[in-house]
Structures are given as C-alpha cells and as structure tokens.
Design a protein around this motif. Structure first.
Motif, PDB file in Angstrom:
ATOM      1  N   VAL A  33     -43.747 -43.773  -8.705  1.00  0.00           N
ATOM      2  CA  VAL A  33     -42.495 -43.043  -8.957  1.00  0.00           C
ATOM      3  C   VAL A  33     -42.746 -41.862  -9.886  1.00  0.00           C
ATOM      4  O   VAL A  33     -42.250 -40.752  -9.652  1.00  0.00           O
ATOM      5  CB  VAL A  33     -41.428 -43.996  -9.543  1.00  0.00           C
ATOM      6  CG1 VAL A  33     -40.250 -43.232 -10.101  1.00  0.00           C
ATOM      7  CG2 VAL A  33     -40.963 -44.981  -8.480  1.00  0.00           C
ATOM      8  N   PHE A  34     -43.533 -42.074 -10.941  1.00  0.00           N
ATOM      9  CA  PHE A  34     -43.848 -40.985 -11.873  1.00  0.00           C
ATOM     10  C   PHE A  34     -44.554 -39.844 -11.152  1.00  0.00           C
ATOM     11  O   PHE A  34     -44.226 -38.672 -11.351  1.00  0.00           O
ATOM     12  CB  PHE A  34     -44.714 -41.515 -13.019  1.00  0.00           C
ATOM     13  CG  PHE A  34     -45.216 -40.431 -13.927  1.00  0.00           C
ATOM     14  CD1 PHE A  34     -44.362 -39.830 -14.843  1.00  0.00           C
ATOM     15  CD2 PHE A  34     -46.530 -39.994 -13.858  1.00  0.00           C
ATOM     16  CE1 PHE A  34     -44.825 -38.823 -15.678  1.00  0.00           C
ATOM     17  CE2 PHE A  34     -46.991 -38.990 -14.690  1.00  0.00           C
ATOM     18  CZ  PHE A  34     -46.132 -38.412 -15.601  1.00  0.00           C
ATOM     19  N   ILE A  35     -45.513 -40.171 -10.294  1.00  0.00           N
ATOM     20  CA  ILE A  35     -46.265 -39.138  -9.570  1.00  0.00           C
ATOM     21  C   ILE A  35     -45.350 -38.390  -8.607  1.00  0.00           C
ATOM     22  O   ILE A  35     -45.417 -37.158  -8.497  1.00  0.00           O
ATOM     23  CB  ILE A  35     -47.471 -39.759  -8.850  1.00  0.00           C
ATOM     24  CG1 ILE A  35     -48.514 -40.191  -9.882  1.00  0.00           C
ATOM     25  CG2 ILE A  35     -48.074 -38.806  -7.835  1.00  0.00           C
ATOM     26  CD1 ILE A  35     -49.640 -41.022  -9.324  1.00  0.00           C
ATOM     27  N   TYR A  36     -44.459 -39.123  -7.913  1.00  0.00           N
ATOM     28  CA  TYR A  36     -43.537 -38.458  -6.990  1.00  0.00           C
ATOM     29  C   TYR A  36     -42.589 -37.524  -7.730  1.00  0.00           C
ATOM     30  O   TYR A  36     -42.336 -36.403  -7.285  1.00  0.00           O
ATOM     31  CB  TYR A  36     -42.712 -39.489  -6.214  1.00  0.00           C
ATOM     32  CG  TYR A  36     -43.489 -40.284  -5.198  1.00  0.00           C
ATOM     33  CD1 TYR A  36     -44.710 -39.835  -4.696  1.00  0.00           C
ATOM     34  CD2 TYR A  36     -43.017 -41.501  -4.736  1.00  0.00           C
ATOM     35  CE1 TYR A  36     -45.417 -40.563  -3.773  1.00  0.00           C
ATOM     36  CE2 TYR A  36     -43.717 -42.235  -3.806  1.00  0.00           C
ATOM     37  CZ  TYR A  36     -44.911 -41.767  -3.324  1.00  0.00           C
ATOM     38  OH  TYR A  36     -45.604 -42.493  -2.403  1.00  0.00           O
ATOM     39  N   SER A  40     -42.701 -33.493  -7.309  1.00  0.00           N
ATOM     40  CA  SER A  40     -41.540 -32.764  -6.782  1.00  0.00           C
ATOM     41  C   SER A  40     -41.081 -31.693  -7.765  1.00  0.00           C
ATOM     42  O   SER A  40     -40.674 -30.601  -7.354  1.00  0.00           O
ATOM     43  CB  SER A  40     -40.401 -33.726  -6.458  1.00  0.00           C
ATOM     44  OG  SER A  40     -39.954 -34.383  -7.619  1.00  0.00           O
ATOM     45  N   HIS A  41     -41.167 -31.960  -9.080  1.00  0.00           N
ATOM     46  CA  HIS A  41     -40.794 -30.945 -10.054  1.00  0.00           C
ATOM     47  C   HIS A  41     -41.762 -29.767 -10.018  1.00  0.00           C
ATOM     48  O   HIS A  41     -41.343 -28.608 -10.159  1.00  0.00           O
ATOM     49  CB  HIS A  41     -40.748 -31.550 -11.460  1.00  0.00           C
ATOM     50  CG  HIS A  41     -39.480 -32.261 -11.752  1.00  0.00           C
ATOM     51  ND1 HIS A  41     -39.234 -33.545 -11.339  1.00  0.00           N
ATOM     52  CD2 HIS A  41     -38.371 -31.859 -12.415  1.00  0.00           C
ATOM     53  CE1 HIS A  41     -38.040 -33.904 -11.740  1.00  0.00           C
ATOM     54  NE2 HIS A  41     -37.483 -32.895 -12.384  1.00  0.00           N
ATOM     55  N   LEU A  42     -43.037 -30.040  -9.865  1.00  0.00           N
ATOM     56  CA  LEU A  42     -44.006 -28.938  -9.757  1.00  0.00           C
ATOM     57  C   LEU A  42     -43.748 -28.100  -8.509  1.00  0.00           C
ATOM     58  O   LEU A  42     -43.804 -26.864  -8.553  1.00  0.00           O
ATOM     59  CB  LEU A  42     -45.428 -29.492  -9.739  1.00  0.00           C
ATOM     60  CG  LEU A  42     -45.959 -30.016 -11.064  1.00  0.00           C
ATOM     61  CD1 LEU A  42     -47.308 -30.705 -10.857  1.00  0.00           C
ATOM     62  CD2 LEU A  42     -46.096 -28.880 -12.052  1.00  0.00           C
ATOM     63  N   LEU A  43     -43.470 -28.752  -7.402  1.00  0.00           N
ATOM     64  CA  LEU A  43     -43.184 -28.025  -6.160  1.00  0.00           C
ATOM     65  C   LEU A  43     -41.918 -27.179  -6.305  1.00  0.00           C
ATOM     66  O   LEU A  43     -41.902 -26.000  -5.921  1.00  0.00           O
ATOM     67  CB  LEU A  43     -43.048 -29.007  -4.994  1.00  0.00           C
ATOM     68  CG  LEU A  43     -42.686 -28.401  -3.649  1.00  0.00           C
ATOM     69  CD1 LEU A  43     -43.789 -27.464  -3.171  1.00  0.00           C
ATOM     70  CD2 LEU A  43     -42.413 -29.479  -2.630  1.00  0.00           C
ATOM     71  N   LEU A  44     -40.866 -27.761  -6.862  1.00  0.00           N
ATOM     72  CA  LEU A  44     -39.628 -27.010  -7.027  1.00  0.00           C
ATOM     73  C   LEU A  44     -39.794 -25.874  -8.037  1.00  0.00           C
ATOM     74  O   LEU A  44     -39.203 -24.805  -7.868  1.00  0.00           O
ATOM     75  CB  LEU A  44     -38.503 -27.943  -7.454  1.00  0.00           C
ATOM     76  CG  LEU A  44     -38.047 -28.916  -6.362  1.00  0.00           C
ATOM     77  CD1 LEU A  44     -37.010 -29.883  -6.911  1.00  0.00           C
ATOM     78  CD2 LEU A  44     -37.495 -28.169  -5.170  1.00  0.00           C
ATOM     79  N   GLY A  45     -40.581 -26.096  -9.084  1.00  0.00           N
ATOM     80  CA  GLY A  45     -40.853 -25.020 -10.038  1.00  0.00           C
ATOM     81  C   GLY A  45     -41.595 -23.871  -9.382  1.00  0.00           C
ATOM     82  O   GLY A  45     -41.313 -22.698  -9.635  1.00  0.00           O
ATOM     83  N   PHE A  46     -42.554 -24.190  -8.524  1.00  0.00           N
ATOM     84  CA  PHE A  46     -43.299 -23.153  -7.802  1.00  0.00           C
ATOM     85  C   PHE A  46     -42.375 -22.376  -6.862  1.00  0.00           C
ATOM     86  O   PHE A  46     -42.443 -21.141  -6.789  1.00  0.00           O
ATOM     87  CB  PHE A  46     -44.448 -23.788  -7.022  1.00  0.00           C
ATOM     88  CG  PHE A  46     -45.256 -22.812  -6.229  1.00  0.00           C
ATOM     89  CD1 PHE A  46     -46.053 -21.866  -6.852  1.00  0.00           C
ATOM     90  CD2 PHE A  46     -45.207 -22.825  -4.843  1.00  0.00           C
ATOM     91  CE1 PHE A  46     -46.796 -20.954  -6.119  1.00  0.00           C
ATOM     92  CE2 PHE A  46     -45.943 -21.922  -4.092  1.00  0.00           C
ATOM     93  CZ  PHE A  46     -46.739 -20.981  -4.746  1.00  0.00           C
ATOM     94  N   LEU A  47     -41.496 -23.094  -6.165  1.00  0.00           N
ATOM     95  CA  LEU A  47     -40.547 -22.407  -5.279  1.00  0.00           C
ATOM     96  C   LEU A  47     -39.589 -21.528  -6.077  1.00  0.00           C
ATOM     97  O   LEU A  47     -39.252 -20.412  -5.642  1.00  0.00           O
ATOM     98  CB  LEU A  47     -39.769 -23.427  -4.443  1.00  0.00           C
ATOM     99  CG  LEU A  47     -40.566 -24.126  -3.353  1.00  0.00           C
ATOM    100  CD1 LEU A  47     -39.726 -25.204  -2.693  1.00  0.00           C
ATOM    101  CD2 LEU A  47     -41.062 -23.125  -2.330  1.00  0.00           C
ATOM    102  N   ALA A  48     -39.131 -21.999  -7.232  1.00  0.00           N
ATOM    103  CA  ALA A  48     -38.249 -21.185  -8.074  1.00  0.00           C
ATOM    104  C   ALA A  48     -38.973 -19.922  -8.538  1.00  0.00           C
ATOM    105  O   ALA A  48     -38.385 -18.832  -8.571  1.00  0.00           O
ATOM    106  CB  ALA A  48     -37.775 -22.006  -9.271  1.00  0.00           C
TER     107      ALA A  48
END
Length: 59
Positions: A33-36, A40-48
């Motif tokens: 869960v921690f890794i997911y 997901s936060h890293l991916l969303l930060g990159f998209l932002a």
C-alpha cells in the motif's frame, strides 16, 4: 507391505498462505500500500509538472 504404510498417513491440508504468518502478511500488505500510494503521488506530481510547464510555454 509398504503400500499399507503409505495409506495410513493422513494427507496434509493445503496451505493457501504459502506458510506465512498473519503478521508477515499484514506487513507485506502495508508495504505494498505504501509503495502504491508513493508511486501514484510521484506520477501525479510529474503530470502536474508537465501541465504547469505546458501552460507556461511561450508560444
């Protein structure tokens, strides 16, 4: 008489947990869960960041 000895032993019950204890399963699930969440936060930060840079691109 070797056949009689083989049939006298009970068949082992199937183990669906792979022999892992409940505590170890909980720890593994917590790490997953921690890794997911972190991924997901890293991916969303990159998209932002991409949207921010795209919005400020000088055309």
């Amino acid at each position: 008489m070797p056949d009689d000895q083989a049939t006298d032993q009970p068949t082992p019950a199937p183990s669906f947990g792979g022999g892992m204890s409940e505590k170890r399963k909980e720890r593994g699930a917590s790490w997953r869960v921690f890794i997911y969440i972190a991924g997901s936060h890293l991916l969303l930060g990159f998209l932002a960041l991409l949207f921010y840079l795209g919005g400020h691109a000088g055309k």
